[in-house]
Write a protein that holds these residues in place. Structure first.
Motif, PDB file in Angstrom:
ATOM      1  N   ALA A 102       0.821  -1.209   0.000  1.00 16.90           N
ATOM      2  CA  ALA A 102       0.000   0.000   0.000  1.00 16.90           C
ATOM      3  C   ALA A 102       0.854   1.258   0.000  1.00 16.90           C
ATOM      4  CB  ALA A 102      -0.922   0.004   1.209  1.00 16.90           C
ATOM      5  N   GLY A 103       2.157   1.084   0.205  1.00 19.11           N
ATOM      6  CA  GLY A 103       3.053   2.225   0.227  1.00 19.11           C
ATOM      7  C   GLY A 103       4.340   1.866   0.935  1.00 19.11           C
ATOM      8  N   TYR A 104       5.150   2.885   1.179  1.00 17.01           N
ATOM      9  CA  TYR A 104       6.419   2.629   1.845  1.00 17.01           C
ATOM     10  C   TYR A 104       6.842   3.858   2.636  1.00 17.01           C
ATOM     11  CZ  TYR A 104       8.693   5.537  -1.698  1.00 17.01           C
ATOM     12  OH  TYR A 104       9.057   6.589  -2.491  1.00 17.01           O
ATOM     13  N   VAL A 105       7.685   3.618   3.620  1.00 10.95           N
ATOM     14  CA  VAL A 105       8.305   4.698   4.387  1.00 10.95           C
ATOM     15  C   VAL A 105       9.789   4.394   4.500  1.00 10.95           C
ATOM     16  CG1 VAL A 105       6.260   5.304   5.731  1.00 10.95           C
ATOM     17  CG2 VAL A 105       7.789   3.524   6.568  1.00 10.95           C
ATOM     18  N   TYR A 106      10.589   5.442   4.641  1.00 16.61           N
ATOM     19  CA  TYR A 106      12.018   5.250   4.844  1.00 16.61           C
ATOM     20  C   TYR A 106      12.322   4.985   6.315  1.00 16.61           C
ATOM     21  CZ  TYR A 106      12.725   6.958   0.102  1.00 16.61           C
ATOM     22  OH  TYR A 106      12.695   7.120  -1.258  1.00 16.61           O
ATOM     23  N   LYS A 107      13.423   4.298   6.556  1.00 15.85           N
ATOM     24  CA  LYS A 107      13.755   3.887   7.926  1.00 15.85           C
ATOM     25  C   LYS A 107      14.016   5.066   8.853  1.00 15.85           C
ATOM     26  CE  LYS A 107      15.396  -0.720   6.749  1.00 15.85           C
ATOM     27  NZ  LYS A 107      16.518  -1.665   6.687  1.00 15.85           N
ATOM     28  N   ASP A 108      14.361   6.215   8.281  1.00 17.48           N
ATOM     29  CA  ASP A 108      14.613   7.380   9.132  1.00 17.48           C
ATOM     30  C   ASP A 108      13.388   8.283   9.234  1.00 17.48           C
ATOM     31  OD1 ASP A 108      14.558   8.345   6.568  1.00 17.48           O
ATOM     32  OD2 ASP A 108      16.443   9.468   6.695  1.00 17.48           O
ATOM     33  N   VAL A 109      12.207   7.714   8.943  1.00 18.16           N
ATOM     34  CA  VAL A 109      10.973   8.499   8.984  1.00 18.16           C
ATOM     35  C   VAL A 109      10.729   9.060  10.378  1.00 18.16           C
ATOM     36  CG1 VAL A 109       9.519   6.481   9.515  1.00 18.16           C
ATOM     37  CG2 VAL A 109       8.511   8.465   8.355  1.00 18.16           C
ATOM     38  N   ASP A 110      10.196  10.255  10.428  1.00 20.62           N
ATOM     39  CA  ASP A 110       9.806  10.856  11.697  1.00 20.62           C
ATOM     40  C   ASP A 110       8.724   9.983  12.347  1.00 20.62           C
ATOM     41  OD1 ASP A 110       7.545  12.842  12.958  1.00 20.62           O
ATOM     42  OD2 ASP A 110       9.581  13.517  13.401  1.00 20.62           O
ATOM     43  N   PRO A 111       8.829   9.723  13.656  1.00 23.19           N
ATOM     44  CA  PRO A 111       7.846   8.844  14.315  1.00 23.19           C
ATOM     45  C   PRO A 111       6.391   9.245  14.089  1.00 23.19           C
ATOM     46  CG  PRO A 111       9.699   9.237  15.777  1.00 23.19           C
ATOM     47  CD  PRO A 111       9.893  10.140  14.593  1.00 23.19           C
ATOM     48  N   ASP A 112       6.108  10.526  14.172  1.00 24.12           N
ATOM     49  CA  ASP A 112       4.729  10.968  13.952  1.00 24.12           C
ATOM     50  C   ASP A 112       4.290  10.719  12.508  1.00 24.12           C
ATOM     51  OD1 ASP A 112       4.316  11.822  16.562  1.00 24.12           O
ATOM     52  OD2 ASP A 112       5.142  13.814  16.168  1.00 24.12           O
ATOM     53  N   ALA A 113       5.233  10.867  11.563  1.00 24.87           N
ATOM     54  CA  ALA A 113       4.917  10.598  10.161  1.00 24.87           C
ATOM     55  C   ALA A 113       4.645   9.107   9.954  1.00 24.87           C
ATOM     56  CB  ALA A 113       6.054  11.068   9.260  1.00 24.87           C
ATOM     57  N   LEU A 114       5.361   8.263  10.679  1.00 20.76           N
ATOM     58  CA  LEU A 114       5.138   6.821  10.587  1.00 20.76           C
ATOM     59  C   LEU A 114       3.726   6.475  11.064  1.00 20.76           C
ATOM     60  CD1 LEU A 114       6.023   3.902  10.156  1.00 20.76           C
ATOM     61  CD2 LEU A 114       6.977   3.936  12.475  1.00 20.76           C
ATOM     62  N   ALA A 115       3.334   7.017  12.199  1.00 19.25           N
ATOM     63  CA  ALA A 115       1.979   6.774  12.703  1.00 19.25           C
ATOM     64  C   ALA A 115       0.944   7.276  11.699  1.00 19.25           C
ATOM     65  CB  ALA A 115       1.789   7.461  14.056  1.00 19.25           C
ATOM     66  N   GLY A 116       1.225   8.428  11.089  1.00 21.81           N
ATOM     67  CA  GLY A 116       0.316   8.963  10.083  1.00 21.81           C
ATOM     68  C   GLY A 116       0.218   8.062   8.868  1.00 21.81           C
ATOM     69  N   ALA A 117       1.360   7.466   8.471  1.00 27.99           N
ATOM     70  CA  ALA A 117       1.371   6.557   7.323  1.00 27.99           C
ATOM     71  C   ALA A 117       0.544   5.304   7.619  1.00 27.99           C
ATOM     72  CB  ALA A 117       2.806   6.175   6.975  1.00 27.99           C
ATOM     73  N   ILE A 118       0.670   4.787   8.828  1.00 30.86           N
ATOM     74  CA  ILE A 118      -0.120   3.611   9.227  1.00 30.86           C
ATOM     75  C   ILE A 118      -1.609   3.937   9.165  1.00 30.86           C
ATOM     76  CG2 ILE A 118      -0.714   2.137  11.189  1.00 30.86           C
ATOM     77  CD1 ILE A 118       2.285   2.260  11.967  1.00 30.86           C
ATOM     78  N   ARG A 119      -1.988   5.086   9.690  1.00 28.97           N
ATOM     79  CA  ARG A 119      -3.402   5.481   9.657  1.00 28.97           C
ATOM     80  C   ARG A 119      -3.875   5.663   8.214  1.00 28.97           C
ATOM     81  NH1 ARG A 119      -1.325   9.243  13.829  1.00 28.97           N
ATOM     82  NH2 ARG A 119      -1.782   8.296  15.861  1.00 28.97           N
ATOM     83  N   SER A 120      -3.009   6.210   7.390  1.00 29.13           N
ATOM     84  CA  SER A 120      -3.375   6.504   6.011  1.00 29.13           C
ATOM     85  C   SER A 120      -3.637   5.231   5.204  1.00 29.13           C
ATOM     86  CB  SER A 120      -2.260   7.323   5.344  1.00 29.13           C
ATOM     87  OG  SER A 120      -2.617   7.689   4.032  1.00 29.13           O
ATOM     88  N   VAL A 121      -2.722   4.254   5.282  1.00 28.85           N
ATOM     89  CA  VAL A 121      -2.935   3.028   4.498  1.00 28.85           C
ATOM     90  C   VAL A 121      -4.103   2.229   5.069  1.00 28.85           C
ATOM     91  CG1 VAL A 121      -0.548   2.897   3.701  1.00 28.85           C
ATOM     92  CG2 VAL A 121      -1.210   1.673   5.771  1.00 28.85           C
ATOM     93  N   HIS A 122      -4.304   2.310   6.384  1.00 32.38           N
ATOM     94  CA  HIS A 122      -5.453   1.626   6.986  1.00 32.38           C
ATOM     95  C   HIS A 122      -6.766   2.204   6.463  1.00 32.38           C
ATOM     96  CE1 HIS A 122      -8.466   1.032  10.313  1.00 32.38           C
ATOM     97  NE2 HIS A 122      -8.099  -0.210  10.073  1.00 32.38           N
ATOM     98  N   ALA A 123      -6.767   3.513   6.189  1.00 30.66           N
ATOM     99  CA  ALA A 123      -7.969   4.183   5.681  1.00 30.66           C
ATOM    100  C   ALA A 123      -8.190   3.917   4.192  1.00 30.66           C
ATOM    101  CB  ALA A 123      -7.879   5.680   5.931  1.00 30.66           C
ATOM    102  N   GLY A 124      -7.222   3.246   3.552  1.00 28.50           N
ATOM    103  CA  GLY A 124      -7.391   2.915   2.138  1.00 28.50           C
ATOM    104  C   GLY A 124      -6.600   3.768   1.179  1.00 28.50           C
ATOM    105  N   HIS A 125      -5.723   4.622   1.703  1.00 29.47           N
ATOM    106  CA  HIS A 125      -4.906   5.472   0.837  1.00 29.47           C
ATOM    107  C   HIS A 125      -3.697   4.698   0.309  1.00 29.47           C
ATOM    108  CE1 HIS A 125      -7.117   9.111   1.817  1.00 29.47           C
ATOM    109  NE2 HIS A 125      -7.076   8.746   3.082  1.00 29.47           N
TER     110      HIS A 125
END
Length: 213
Positions: A102-125
């Motif tokens: 559903a997407g990808y994040v880099y290993k140095d992603v900001d923690p808050d951005a990671l949580a946002g990415a999880i919420r985003s793909v869960h919502a279907g983005h």
């Protein structure tokens, strides 16, 4: 209150898993339901625990993240997979997206951005950065539904354009004043008519053929 998003961590480094768990467990809407140290174990745990989102490393022993993702799709596991990669491993992102990530994040992603990415793909983005979309488009030129756009209804083209904009089914339903069930039917019809595997390929097809929301 909605149920928390169930997340499975798949990474061969225990210290990384521990760090991710520590951060994610303080998020009120995210619950870490399990961990795995390689791709094969990740597939088994995903089948057992039925997470909503799998946070998957790419390079792991026994089975890498891309192969694990393919296995999950073969098993029709509904979990959304978010690939975790480093910038130097960017070439691995294309096969991961082809396999259904559903997407990808880099290993140095900001923690808050990671949580946002999880919420985003869960919502279907779909989390797709421009440079990776370009690489996929270049490889897919001439394939995947070429010339079949004429078989889409006007409503299906509207839905496809909104998929390309990164909208979830719920957001598409709101925008077009439809039920989510109707939107899901349209999405299924689009994938069937264009001979595409998933929403990521549909979004790319739409961009390549100028279908926008």
């Amino acid at each position: 209150m909605a149920d928390p998003i169930k997340v499975l961590l798949v990474d061969d480094h225990q210290v990384v898993r521990r760090g991710l768990r520590t951060f994610l467990e303080v998020q009120g809407d995210i619950e870490v339901v399990g961990e795995a140290g390689d791709g094969a174990e990740g597939v088994a745990r995903a089948e057992e625990l039925k997470p909503d989102v799998v946070l998957m490393d790419v390079k792991m022993p026994v089975m890498d993240g891309v192969e694990a993702l393919r296995r999950l799709r073969e098993l029709d596991n509904p979990a959304k997979v978010l690939i975790v990669t480093s910038f130097t491993e960017q070439r691995t992102v294309v096969p991961a997206l082809r396999a259904g990530a559903a997407g990808y994040v880099y290993k140095d992603v900001d923690p808050d951005a990671l949580a946002g990415a999880i919420r985003s793909v869960h919502a279907g983005h779909i989390l797709l950065q421009p440079e990776v979309a370009g690489a996929l488009l270049a490889q897919d030129e001439g394939n995947n539904g070429q010339g079949r756009g004429g078989s889409l209804t006007e409503r299906e083209r509207e839905v496809l354009g909104l998929i390309a904009d990164g909208r979830s089914n719920r957001e598409i339903a709101r925008a077009l004043v439809l039920s989510e069930k109707t939107v899901k039917t349209h999405v299924s019809n689009i994938l069937m008519k264009l001979d595409l595997a998933d929403r990521t390929q549909a979004a790319l097809w739409a961009v390549r053929h100028g279908v926008t929301g």
